[in-house]
Scaffold this motif. Structure first.
Motif, PDB file in Angstrom:
ATOM      1  N   PHE A  33      26.394   1.733 -10.849  1.00 23.04           N
ATOM      2  CA  PHE A  33      25.873   2.052 -12.174  1.00 23.04           C
ATOM      3  C   PHE A  33      25.935   3.563 -12.416  1.00 23.04           C
ATOM      4  CE2 PHE A  33      23.712  -2.092 -12.484  1.00 23.04           C
ATOM      5  CZ  PHE A  33      23.562  -2.428 -11.152  1.00 23.04           C
ATOM      6  N   TYR A  35      23.743   6.202 -14.872  1.00 23.46           N
ATOM      7  CA  TYR A  35      22.652   6.439 -15.796  1.00 23.46           C
ATOM      8  C   TYR A  35      22.654   7.921 -16.180  1.00 23.46           C
ATOM      9  CZ  TYR A  35      20.337   1.978 -14.695  1.00 23.46           C
ATOM     10  OH  TYR A  35      20.022   0.644 -14.561  1.00 23.46           O
ATOM     11  N   GLN A  37      19.796  10.878 -17.624  1.00 23.27           N
ATOM     12  CA  GLN A  37      18.373  11.114 -17.795  1.00 23.27           C
ATOM     13  C   GLN A  37      18.178  12.333 -18.670  1.00 23.27           C
ATOM     14  OE1 GLN A  37      15.975  12.035 -14.275  1.00 23.27           O
ATOM     15  NE2 GLN A  37      14.213  11.055 -15.236  1.00 23.27           N
ATOM     16  N   LEU A  43      15.654   7.183 -18.527  1.00 22.03           N
ATOM     17  CA  LEU A  43      16.925   6.826 -17.900  1.00 22.03           C
ATOM     18  C   LEU A  43      17.614   5.768 -18.734  1.00 22.03           C
ATOM     19  CD1 LEU A  43      15.432   6.852 -14.408  1.00 22.03           C
ATOM     20  CD2 LEU A  43      17.717   7.764 -14.777  1.00 22.03           C
ATOM     21  N   LEU A  45      21.296   3.479 -19.258  1.00 22.45           N
ATOM     22  CA  LEU A  45      22.499   2.998 -18.592  1.00 22.45           C
ATOM     23  C   LEU A  45      23.734   3.320 -19.431  1.00 22.45           C
ATOM     24  CD1 LEU A  45      23.674   1.349 -16.212  1.00 22.45           C
ATOM     25  CD2 LEU A  45      23.370  -0.693 -17.630  1.00 22.45           C
ATOM     26  N   GLY A  58      27.023  -0.125 -20.901  1.00 21.78           N
ATOM     27  CA  GLY A  58      25.580  -0.178 -20.917  1.00 21.78           C
ATOM     28  C   GLY A  58      25.062   0.172 -22.286  1.00 21.78           C
ATOM     29  N   PHE A  90      22.959  10.140 -13.010  1.00 14.84           N
ATOM     30  CA  PHE A  90      22.670   9.479 -11.742  1.00 14.84           C
ATOM     31  C   PHE A  90      23.596   8.287 -11.556  1.00 14.84           C
ATOM     32  CE2 PHE A  90      18.946  11.538 -10.090  1.00 14.84           C
ATOM     33  CZ  PHE A  90      18.297  12.067 -11.188  1.00 14.84           C
ATOM     34  N   PHE A 107      19.737   5.209  -5.689  1.00 16.62           N
ATOM     35  CA  PHE A 107      20.307   6.270  -6.504  1.00 16.62           C
ATOM     36  C   PHE A 107      20.918   7.383  -5.668  1.00 16.62           C
ATOM     37  CE2 PHE A 107      19.253   5.513 -10.910  1.00 16.62           C
ATOM     38  CZ  PHE A 107      18.249   4.568 -10.849  1.00 16.62           C
TER      39      PHE A 107
ATOM     40  N   PHE B  35      10.102   2.882  -9.057  1.00 15.69           N
ATOM     41  CA  PHE B  35      10.765   4.045  -8.479  1.00 15.69           C
ATOM     42  C   PHE B  35       9.843   5.254  -8.565  1.00 15.69           C
ATOM     43  CE2 PHE B  35      15.052   2.313  -8.203  1.00 15.69           C
ATOM     44  CZ  PHE B  35      15.037   1.312  -9.160  1.00 15.69           C
ATOM     45  N   LEU B  43      15.382  10.103  -6.991  1.00 19.72           N
ATOM     46  CA  LEU B  43      14.826   8.798  -7.371  1.00 19.72           C
ATOM     47  C   LEU B  43      14.818   7.886  -6.162  1.00 19.72           C
ATOM     48  CD1 LEU B  43      16.607   8.457 -10.777  1.00 19.72           C
ATOM     49  CD2 LEU B  43      14.166   8.023 -10.477  1.00 19.72           C
ATOM     50  N   ILE B  44      13.607   7.460  -5.780  1.00 23.16           N
ATOM     51  CA  ILE B  44      13.440   6.650  -4.583  1.00 23.16           C
ATOM     52  C   ILE B  44      12.927   5.277  -4.983  1.00 23.16           C
ATOM     53  CG2 ILE B  44      12.333   6.469  -2.325  1.00 23.16           C
ATOM     54  CD1 ILE B  44      14.185   8.880  -2.630  1.00 23.16           C
ATOM     55  N   PHE B  86       8.534   5.324 -12.263  1.00 24.68           N
ATOM     56  CA  PHE B  86       9.224   4.507 -13.252  1.00 24.68           C
ATOM     57  C   PHE B  86       9.159   3.034 -12.870  1.00 24.68           C
ATOM     58  CE2 PHE B  86      11.167   7.642 -15.910  1.00 24.68           C
ATOM     59  CZ  PHE B  86      11.482   8.727 -15.108  1.00 24.68           C
ATOM     60  N   LYS B  97      21.204  -5.131 -14.879  1.00 22.82           N
ATOM     61  CA  LYS B  97      21.218  -4.007 -15.815  1.00 22.82           C
ATOM     62  C   LYS B  97      19.775  -3.673 -16.161  1.00 22.82           C
ATOM     63  CE  LYS B  97      24.106  -4.308 -19.268  1.00 22.82           C
ATOM     64  NZ  LYS B  97      24.896  -4.887 -20.390  1.00 22.82           N
ATOM     65  N   LEU B  98      19.237  -2.732 -15.418  1.00 22.14           N
ATOM     66  CA  LEU B  98      17.816  -2.431 -15.555  1.00 22.14           C
ATOM     67  C   LEU B  98      17.535  -1.572 -16.779  1.00 22.14           C
ATOM     68  CD1 LEU B  98      16.819  -1.640 -11.862  1.00 22.14           C
ATOM     69  CD2 LEU B  98      16.468  -3.751 -13.135  1.00 22.14           C
ATOM     70  N   PHE B 100      14.637   0.959 -18.135  1.00 18.47           N
ATOM     71  CA  PHE B 100      13.564   1.770 -17.567  1.00 18.47           C
ATOM     72  C   PHE B 100      12.472   2.047 -18.591  1.00 18.47           C
ATOM     73  CE2 PHE B 100      14.784   3.426 -13.367  1.00 18.47           C
ATOM     74  CZ  PHE B 100      16.050   2.843 -13.266  1.00 18.47           C
ATOM     75  N   GLY B 101      11.239   2.080 -18.110  1.00 23.34           N
ATOM     76  CA  GLY B 101      10.146   2.585 -18.914  1.00 23.34           C
ATOM     77  C   GLY B 101      10.200   4.101 -18.969  1.00 23.34           C
TER      78      GLY B 101
END
Lengths: 116, 110
Positions: A33, A35, A37, A43, A45, A58, A90, A107, B35, B43-44, B86, B97-98, B100-101
């Motif tokens: 993917f 993304y 930001q 974030l 896509l 996306g 990202f 990521f 995350f 970003l973890i 997040f 296909k996420l 995100f908030g």
């Protein structure tokens, strides 16, 4: 080292120039993917890929091109950079079993792009 | 598309305090992840939790899919917990296909 790496980490370019951001992963994950930001937008896509030679748009694909000739690489190209494409980009990947996404998204460290 | 709302938008804690972050989503999901973005921008992935409860050290997460919300608990907070949290969700055929908030900014003071 195993993982997902992006290059370059920092890039300054001028309006109208072509820029390619590289992404490489060593996990053999099927899904990859891109993304971006931005402050105030979180974030979003840009493009994603379910496997080599399979890509799809996306939320914000305009102005970007992707390719995926090999499972491990997923470059993102800005064909003619604009100031609005100044952002942090990202790359991410996730695995799959039998074509179904197994979930966890990992990521890269991000590429900060400035378009003057 | 799916809407994701996180609350609170900002949170300041004293070291050692506990906190609960909330993620509401507008439709059924088959993918939900939390995350942490640290102050250096990394970003973890904390949890992959489309339903149920998971724990990892001082962090735990619960997703109640039928009521369309997820909670992230941070206990005995440390300054290294600072950053942005997040929530991201995916649904249906394109669950990968996420969306995100906007995130919760957490500041832990020593």
């Amino acid at each position: 080292d195993a993982g997902i790496t992006q290059s370059p980490r920092y890039k300054i370019t001028e309006t109208g120039r072509q820029v390619t951001l590289m992404c490489h992963q060593t996990w053999s994950h099927s899904y990859m993917f891109w993304y971006r930001q931005d402050l105030g937008h979180g974030l979003r896509l840009i493009y994603y890929s379910a496997a080599a030679d399979i890509t799809d748009k996306g939320e914000v694909p305009d102005g970007y091109v992707v390719s995926r000739s090999k499972t491990e690489n997923f470059p993102l190209t800005l064909e003619s950079a604009t100031r609005s494409q100044t952002s942090v980009y990202f790359c991410a990947s996730s695995g799959s079993i039998g074509g179904l996404n197994t979930g966890e998204l990992f990521f890269g460290e991000g590429s900060r792009l400035t378009v003057l | 598309g799916i809407q994701v709302e996180q609350s609170p938008p900002d949170l300041i804690l004293q070291e050692g305090a506990n906190s609960t972050l909330r993620c509401n989503f507008s439709d059924s999901v088959n993918n939900l992840q939390w995350f942490h973005q640290n102050p250096w921008g990394q970003l973890i992935n904390l949890f992959y939790i489309p339903s149920g409860t998971k724990q990892n050290g001082r962090l735990s997460a619960t997703t109640v899919a039928t009521e369309r919300y997820s909670l992230l608990y941070i206990s005995s907070s440390q300054t290294t917990d600072s950053g942005v949290y997040f929530c991201a969700v995916g649904a249906g055929e394109y669950g990968n296909k996420l969306v995100f908030g906007a995130g919760t900014i957490l500041r832990v003071k020593s």
